[in-house]
Design a protein around this motif. Sequence first.
Motif, PDB file in Angstrom:
ATOM      1  N   GLY A 105       0.889  -1.013   0.112  1.00  0.00           N
ATOM      2  CA  GLY A 105      -0.332  -0.250  -0.059  1.00  0.00           C
ATOM      3  C   GLY A 105       0.384   1.323  -0.381  1.00  0.00           C
ATOM      4  O   GLY A 105       0.388   2.180  -0.682  1.00  0.00           O
ATOM      5  N   GLY A 106       2.334   0.884   0.712  1.00  0.00           N
ATOM      6  CA  GLY A 106       3.028   2.095   0.918  1.00  0.00           C
ATOM      7  C   GLY A 106       4.002   2.633  -0.460  1.00  0.00           C
ATOM      8  O   GLY A 106       3.446   3.885  -1.321  1.00  0.00           O
ATOM      9  N   ILE A 107       4.171   1.325  -1.137  1.00  0.00           N
ATOM     10  CA  ILE A 107       4.773   1.937  -2.306  1.00  0.00           C
ATOM     11  C   ILE A 107       3.764   2.196  -3.677  1.00  0.00           C
ATOM     12  O   ILE A 107       3.767   3.167  -4.286  1.00  0.00           O
ATOM     13  CB  ILE A 107       5.203   0.420  -2.938  1.00  0.00           C
ATOM     14  N   ALA A 108       2.419   1.684  -3.601  1.00  0.00           N
ATOM     15  CA  ALA A 108       1.795   2.011  -4.298  1.00  0.00           C
ATOM     16  C   ALA A 108       1.248   3.454  -4.116  1.00  0.00           C
ATOM     17  O   ALA A 108       1.069   4.220  -5.106  1.00  0.00           O
ATOM     18  CB  ALA A 108       0.641   1.157  -4.740  1.00  0.00           C
ATOM     19  N   GLY A 109       0.818   4.046  -3.022  1.00  0.00           N
ATOM     20  CA  GLY A 109       0.377   5.294  -2.478  1.00  0.00           C
ATOM     21  C   GLY A 109       1.170   5.892  -2.612  1.00  0.00           C
ATOM     22  O   GLY A 109       1.166   6.860  -3.330  1.00  0.00           O
ATOM     23  N   SER A 110       2.872   6.407  -2.722  1.00  0.00           N
ATOM     24  CA  SER A 110       4.002   6.661  -2.987  1.00  0.00           C
ATOM     25  C   SER A 110       4.448   7.477  -4.418  1.00  0.00           C
ATOM     26  O   SER A 110       4.644   8.211  -4.562  1.00  0.00           O
ATOM     27  CB  SER A 110       5.217   6.768  -2.035  1.00  0.00           C
ATOM     28  N   LEU A 299       5.866  14.967  -1.681  1.00  0.00           N
ATOM     29  CA  LEU A 299       3.939  14.664  -1.721  1.00  0.00           C
ATOM     30  C   LEU A 299       4.347  13.518  -1.880  1.00  0.00           C
ATOM     31  O   LEU A 299       3.092  12.833  -0.964  1.00  0.00           O
ATOM     32  CB  LEU A 299       3.404  15.193  -3.331  1.00  0.00           C
ATOM     33  N   GLY A 300       5.233  12.383  -2.590  1.00  0.00           N
ATOM     34  CA  GLY A 300       5.060  11.156  -2.876  1.00  0.00           C
ATOM     35  C   GLY A 300       4.367  10.791  -1.754  1.00  0.00           C
ATOM     36  O   GLY A 300       4.130   9.194  -0.679  1.00  0.00           O
ATOM     37  N   ALA A 301       6.155  11.252  -0.575  1.00  0.00           N
ATOM     38  CA  ALA A 301       6.725   9.913   0.624  1.00  0.00           C
ATOM     39  C   ALA A 301       5.537  10.951   2.150  1.00  0.00           C
ATOM     40  O   ALA A 301       5.224  10.089   2.865  1.00  0.00           O
ATOM     41  CB  ALA A 301       7.921  10.692   0.955  1.00  0.00           C
ATOM     42  N   LEU A 302       4.878  11.722   1.436  1.00  0.00           N
ATOM     43  CA  LEU A 302       4.834  12.332   2.796  1.00  0.00           C
ATOM     44  C   LEU A 302       3.527  12.217   3.417  1.00  0.00           C
ATOM     45  O   LEU A 302       2.657  12.302   4.330  1.00  0.00           O
ATOM     46  CB  LEU A 302       4.502  14.199   3.699  1.00  0.00           C
ATOM     47  N   VAL A 303       2.506  12.145   2.117  1.00  0.00           N
ATOM     48  CA  VAL A 303       1.145  12.436   2.296  1.00  0.00           C
ATOM     49  C   VAL A 303       0.685  10.257   1.270  1.00  0.00           C
ATOM     50  O   VAL A 303       0.272   9.851   2.195  1.00  0.00           O
ATOM     51  CB  VAL A 303       0.428  13.428   0.947  1.00  0.00           C
ATOM     52  N   GLY A 304       1.315  10.351  -0.027  1.00  0.00           N
ATOM     53  CA  GLY A 304       1.137   9.326  -0.486  1.00  0.00           C
ATOM     54  C   GLY A 304       1.431   7.786   0.571  1.00  0.00           C
ATOM     55  O   GLY A 304       0.780   7.219   0.108  1.00  0.00           O
ATOM     56  N   ARG A 305       2.498   8.166   0.927  1.00  0.00           N
ATOM     57  CA  ARG A 305       2.806   6.672   1.755  1.00  0.00           C
ATOM     58  C   ARG A 305       2.217   6.427   3.162  1.00  0.00           C
ATOM     59  O   ARG A 305       1.855   5.299   2.351  1.00  0.00           O
ATOM     60  CB  ARG A 305       4.513   6.744   2.045  1.00  0.00           C
ATOM     61  N   PRO A 306       2.167   7.431   3.972  1.00  0.00           N
ATOM     62  CA  PRO A 306       1.099   6.942   4.781  1.00  0.00           C
ATOM     63  C   PRO A 306      -0.511   7.037   4.399  1.00  0.00           C
ATOM     64  O   PRO A 306      -0.835   5.635   5.113  1.00  0.00           O
ATOM     65  CB  PRO A 306       0.996   8.385   5.017  1.00  0.00           C
ATOM     66  N   ILE A 311      -4.542   2.527   4.279  1.00  0.00           N
ATOM     67  CA  ILE A 311      -6.017   2.262   3.161  1.00  0.00           C
ATOM     68  C   ILE A 311      -5.508   0.652   3.059  1.00  0.00           C
ATOM     69  O   ILE A 311      -6.586   0.118   3.221  1.00  0.00           O
ATOM     70  CB  ILE A 311      -6.410   2.494   1.255  1.00  0.00           C
ATOM     71  N   ALA A 312      -4.727   0.289   2.774  1.00  0.00           N
ATOM     72  CA  ALA A 312      -4.357  -0.814   1.951  1.00  0.00           C
ATOM     73  C   ALA A 312      -3.889  -1.684   3.676  1.00  0.00           C
ATOM     74  O   ALA A 312      -5.037  -2.907   3.956  1.00  0.00           O
ATOM     75  CB  ALA A 312      -2.563  -1.141   2.478  1.00  0.00           C
ATOM     76  N   VAL A 313      -3.652  -1.501   5.128  1.00  0.00           N
ATOM     77  CA  VAL A 313      -4.236  -1.871   6.502  1.00  0.00           C
ATOM     78  C   VAL A 313      -5.839  -1.933   6.696  1.00  0.00           C
ATOM     79  O   VAL A 313      -6.303  -2.997   7.019  1.00  0.00           O
ATOM     80  CB  VAL A 313      -2.758  -1.185   7.388  1.00  0.00           C
TER      81      VAL A 313
END
Lengths: 391, 294
Positions: A105-110, A299-306, A311-313
């Motif tokens: 989820g984190g990889i996909a988000g970031s 944005l990818g690291a600070l917003v997308g990853r968390p 979402i994944a959890v």
Amino acid sequence: MKPHTLAAHPVAVERRHRSAAARLFDLVVHRCLALPIGVAIGLLWANTAPEPYFIVAHSLAFPVNEIGMALFVGLIMQEIVEAVMPGGALHSWRRWSLPLLAAVGGIAGSASVYLAYVRGHYEEVLEAGWPIASAIDIAAAYYVLKWILPRSGALPFVLLLAIATNLFGMLLVAPQYPTAVVHGGGLGVMLVALGIAGAMRALRVRSFWPYLVVCGTLSWVAFYREGLHPAFALVPIVPFLPHEPRRLDLLADPPDDDAVHHFEHEWNTLVQGILFLFGLVNGGVLLRGYDTGTWALLLGALVGRPLGILIAVGAAVAAGWHLPRGLKWRQLLVAALACSSGFTFALFFATGILSTGPLLAQLTIGALGTAAGSLLTIGAARLFRVGRFAR
Amino acid sequence: MRRVGLLLLTALLATAGFTPAAQNAARVVETLPARPDSLKFAVLGDNGTGAKPQYDVGQQMAAARMTFPFDMVLMLGDNMYGRQEAQDFVTKFERPYAALLQAGVLFYATLGNHDNQNNRFYKAFNMGGERYFTFVKKNVRFFVLDTNQLDPKQRAWFDETLQRSDDQWRICFFHHPIYSDGGRHGSDVALRVVLEPLLIKYGVDVVFSGHDHMYERLKPQKGITYFVSGSGGELRRGDVRPSGLTAAYYDQDQSFMLVEVAGDEMFFEAVARSGAKVDSGVIRREPVGARDSR
């Protein structure tokens, strides 16, 4: 009678000073501060005397990034192997399933936030940098979370998540090594390296150095000749090294109680020196070099990853998984934010994927900027009264 | 206050067709000689906006060609901003330069940070599908680099190609300037420490770059003359921070360059969107012996 104070005695003063210096050295080595210090010096130097800085940085780039960093990657692999082996702190494959899903989820988000931003600005040339946005600084996540939630299930959860994420990143980065010529013939050299490592293990060689110097060097040559990033050269050698399970967390300092841990102490001290040079050589960027890639990475690291992790959890819990014991959603939010700093690994991935040029500069600024993730984590913990802020 | 006064003076001079750039030219030439056997070309950077200023510059280039018949244009990157689909190649390239394209003028492009890397396959950019390449016109060899990333393979190619070149003139163009007084970006020093030793070693004469949205000519650095021409469509008005390196500049309107290489001399003019000449001069190529002693 005037009391005899230790401070007044010259030998005592010397001892106290030496011990203060030793304490400072320990703090730098065991709290992984060498790299941030190197980065700070590099930034200051590059922005005050850019030409001499870049001449020095350019001349040191190869020995530091391609040779020295092999010891860093090797040590990380060694610690991971010991943490997940039977008796290790992160052993038990049942514990891996949720962090693995969270890592995906984190990889996909970031990656999706990074790529959406880059594409939205029509700078496709930056697309190759998405693995940099996925990187997690294991040390930053560990220390900030340990400070906020010292005895919580969040710590092993985050460590497993970070390990899985960075292993995935390494798999992506290793083949992207930009080299002038691929020589070939590396496979034969690698087989020799593995053969010697296997023989040493069979002969129960306990010292790390023959493995690192002989087999590591051969493996490095093999990687380099095949156009793979040579900083990953110790990865195939590490499984042959002597191991002792790490009963403490990944970055916790194990007691110097046996030959293996003693060598790991020596290895870690050497790696901290290399990390200082790595920060110095790669962290110095002209601050006005920020651009689209900087914002995309932040944005990818600070917003997308968390967001991706949550979402994944959330999806996993809806599908019947359970949160780690003692972990509620507020703690999970803080844990997800603790993964937002990419710093060391983002910088490492950036130098592995990109060559000298403005793209590397803007992504380096972004990678350094993700250190703000630790502050965001503390802010969120205060806001939601999590861990030490609950009182 | 002093800066405001200078800006007002600059605007007044620009209106009258004079600029600080023109005042500072090392050796001002009134007109380009336009000799029949010389190599004539135009230079344009950061142009592909599809907006009116780009079209105005295109018209001005076509007008300039009536008296200065150049048959090629160097495009210094950011040849296309924003969306880059088939229709955009029409509105951001083919239409603004329609008159030139119809007259058979060839465009040679380098990639900027806003360019899709696949644009190197676009036929009219004459890149042959390569990120970096070289070509010869008369007595000049051009070296085109992709400075987005100066990977080891490209560096090795550049070194090897320069070494093999025995052409009278060696001119490089790439997007990111290694010397610039642009306030937004300025000199890319990390690129400079990699590229400059090669440029010096192999006696490159002139380097053209864009990226900073203005026009600037720098005083020769270690024997090499550097131009920044990044206002062919975009403009960052008032962006230049003149320094000891500045020979001439113009940052009040869009601009392009006209260049003529004749024997050992390279004549140049920088022309504003209005048609006003904002800088001009001539560069004399250093003899090989003098170059070797740099």
